[in-house]
Design a protein around this motif. Structure first.
Motif, mmCIF file in Angstrom:
data_model
loop_
_atom_site.group_PDB
_atom_site.id
_atom_site.type_symbol
_atom_site.label_atom_id
_atom_site.label_comp_id
_atom_site.label_asym_id
_atom_site.label_seq_id
_atom_site.Cartn_x
_atom_site.Cartn_y
_atom_site.Cartn_z
ATOM 1 N N ALA A 32 0.966 -1.417 -0.182
ATOM 2 C CA ALA A 32 0.246 0.285 0.175
ATOM 3 C C ALA A 32 0.744 1.092 0.154
ATOM 4 O O ALA A 32 1.707 1.574 0.377
ATOM 5 N N ILE A 33 0.437 2.237 -0.880
ATOM 6 C CA ILE A 33 0.643 3.782 -0.309
ATOM 7 C C ILE A 33 -0.230 5.078 -1.051
ATOM 8 O O ILE A 33 -0.437 4.390 -1.230
ATOM 9 N N ALA A 34 0.659 5.439 -0.857
ATOM 10 C CA ALA A 34 0.021 7.189 -1.333
ATOM 11 C C ALA A 34 0.132 7.586 -2.432
ATOM 12 O O ALA A 34 2.016 7.836 -2.455
ATOM 13 N N SER A 35 0.018 7.831 -3.511
ATOM 14 C CA SER A 35 0.285 8.268 -4.675
ATOM 15 C C SER A 35 -0.434 10.797 -4.760
ATOM 16 O O SER A 35 -1.340 10.726 -4.218
ATOM 17 N N HIS A 36 0.345 10.630 -5.071
ATOM 18 C CA HIS A 36 -0.219 12.303 -5.518
ATOM 19 C C HIS A 36 0.375 12.376 -6.508
ATOM 20 O O HIS A 36 1.273 12.563 -6.774
ATOM 21 N N TYR A 37 -0.783 13.542 -7.720
ATOM 22 C CA TYR A 37 -0.465 13.155 -9.269
ATOM 23 C C TYR A 37 -1.037 14.383 -9.454
ATOM 24 O O TYR A 37 -2.046 14.428 -9.050
ATOM 25 N N VAL A 38 -0.909 14.709 -10.768
ATOM 26 C CA VAL A 38 -2.009 15.335 -11.780
ATOM 27 C C VAL A 38 -2.559 14.759 -12.644
ATOM 28 O O VAL A 38 -1.826 14.260 -13.587
ATOM 29 N N TRP A 39 -3.802 14.258 -12.733
ATOM 30 C CA TRP A 39 -4.467 13.738 -13.833
ATOM 31 C C TRP A 39 -5.340 14.745 -14.346
ATOM 32 O O TRP A 39 -6.995 15.456 -13.537
ATOM 33 N N GLN A 40 -5.858 14.646 -15.630
ATOM 34 C CA GLN A 40 -6.824 15.620 -16.394
ATOM 35 C C GLN A 40 -6.893 17.054 -15.757
ATOM 36 O O GLN A 40 -8.571 17.488 -15.267
ATOM 37 N N GLY A 41 -5.984 17.953 -15.451
ATOM 38 C CA GLY A 41 -6.371 19.391 -14.905
ATOM 39 C C GLY A 41 -6.271 19.495 -12.777
ATOM 40 O O GLY A 41 -6.572 20.173 -12.802
ATOM 41 N N HIS A 42 -6.309 18.274 -13.029
ATOM 42 C CA HIS A 42 -6.598 18.032 -11.439
ATOM 43 C C HIS A 42 -5.432 17.406 -10.193
ATOM 44 O O HIS A 42 -5.421 16.523 -10.441
ATOM 45 N N GLN A 43 -4.757 17.920 -9.106
ATOM 46 C CA GLN A 43 -4.421 17.548 -8.443
ATOM 47 C C GLN A 43 -4.829 17.348 -7.897
ATOM 48 O O GLN A 43 -6.345 16.709 -7.332
ATOM 49 N N SER A 44 -3.922 15.032 -7.347
ATOM 50 C CA SER A 44 -4.942 14.475 -6.308
ATOM 51 C C SER A 44 -3.960 13.289 -5.298
ATOM 52 O O SER A 44 -2.669 13.953 -5.614
ATOM 53 N N GLU A 45 -4.760 13.193 -4.568
ATOM 54 C CA GLU A 45 -3.461 12.312 -3.467
ATOM 55 C C GLU A 45 -4.670 10.897 -3.622
ATOM 56 O O GLU A 45 -6.652 11.103 -2.342
ATOM 57 N N ASP A 46 -4.335 9.590 -3.633
ATOM 58 C CA ASP A 46 -4.683 8.349 -3.249
ATOM 59 C C ASP A 46 -4.260 7.316 -2.671
ATOM 60 O O ASP A 46 -2.870 7.376 -2.833
ATOM 61 N N ALA A 47 -4.476 6.547 -1.588
ATOM 62 C CA ALA A 47 -4.205 5.290 -2.033
ATOM 63 C C ALA A 47 -4.306 4.088 -3.396
ATOM 64 O O ALA A 47 -5.489 3.635 -3.973
ATOM 65 N N GLU A 48 -2.376 3.691 -3.241
ATOM 66 C CA GLU A 48 -2.974 2.624 -3.839
ATOM 67 C C GLU A 48 -2.222 1.836 -3.926
ATOM 68 O O GLU A 48 -1.326 1.497 -2.920
ATOM 69 N N TRP A 49 -1.619 0.867 -4.352
ATOM 70 C CA TRP A 49 -1.778 -0.446 -4.237
ATOM 71 C C TRP A 49 0.312 -0.789 -5.580
ATOM 72 O O TRP A 49 -0.131 -0.396 -6.685
ATOM 73 N N ARG A 50 1.106 -0.690 -4.925
ATOM 74 C CA ARG A 50 2.274 -0.224 -5.621
ATOM 75 C C ARG A 50 2.554 -2.310 -6.236
ATOM 76 O O ARG A 50 2.525 -3.156 -5.019
ATOM 77 N N LEU A 51 3.032 -2.752 -7.221
ATOM 78 C CA LEU A 51 3.307 -4.286 -7.593
ATOM 79 C C LEU A 51 4.569 -4.442 -8.201
ATOM 80 O O LEU A 51 4.557 -3.302 -9.336
ATOM 81 N N SER A 52 5.500 -4.868 -6.983
ATOM 82 C CA SER A 52 6.954 -4.913 -7.741
ATOM 83 C C SER A 52 7.314 -6.561 -8.213
ATOM 84 O O SER A 52 6.803 -7.505 -7.299
ATOM 85 N N CYS A 53 7.767 -6.696 -9.856
ATOM 86 C CA CYS A 53 7.076 -7.728 -9.978
ATOM 87 C C CYS A 53 8.950 -7.999 -10.539
ATOM 88 O O CYS A 53 9.236 -7.275 -11.185
#
Length: 99
Positions: A32-53
């Motif tokens: 589990a990670i927290a991601s901060h990003y801009v998507w379609q002009g909006h800044q967001s912070e969301d929980a995501e799950w990182r997969l390390s393959c």
């Protein structure tokens, strides 16, 4: 190693299990990670799950193509990292990935 992220833990588990079963990765770690990003002009912070393959250099292009097809995101993060493993771990990965 190939990494990606997804928003749903069920997607993370599905992709991880399927990649290992398809012998595209020897192991997939999910965290589990927290991601901060801009998507379609909006800044967001969301929980995501990182997969390390954990995979082979020769199998990474097939793994990325497979992830692109299976991924729920419109523009998935697909990163390839060159890593150096201890010889015994590298042999184990090679035994479990169709290279």
């Amino acid at each position: 190693m190939v990494t990606t992220t997804v928003a749903d833990p069920a997607d993370a588990r599905r992709l991880a299990a399927a990649a290992v079963q398809a012998r595209l990765a020897a192991c997939v770690q999910v965290e589990a990670i927290a991601s901060h990003y801009v998507w379609q002009g909006h800044q967001s912070e969301d929980a995501e799950w990182r997969l390390s393959c954990k995979t082979l250099t020769s199998a990474a292009p097939r793994l990325r193509a497979w992830l692109r097809e299976q991924h729920p995101y419109e523009v998935p993060q697909l990163l390839t990292h060159a890593v150096q493993a201890e010889a015994d771990y590298a042999r184990w990965v090679a035994q479990h990935v169709d290279g």
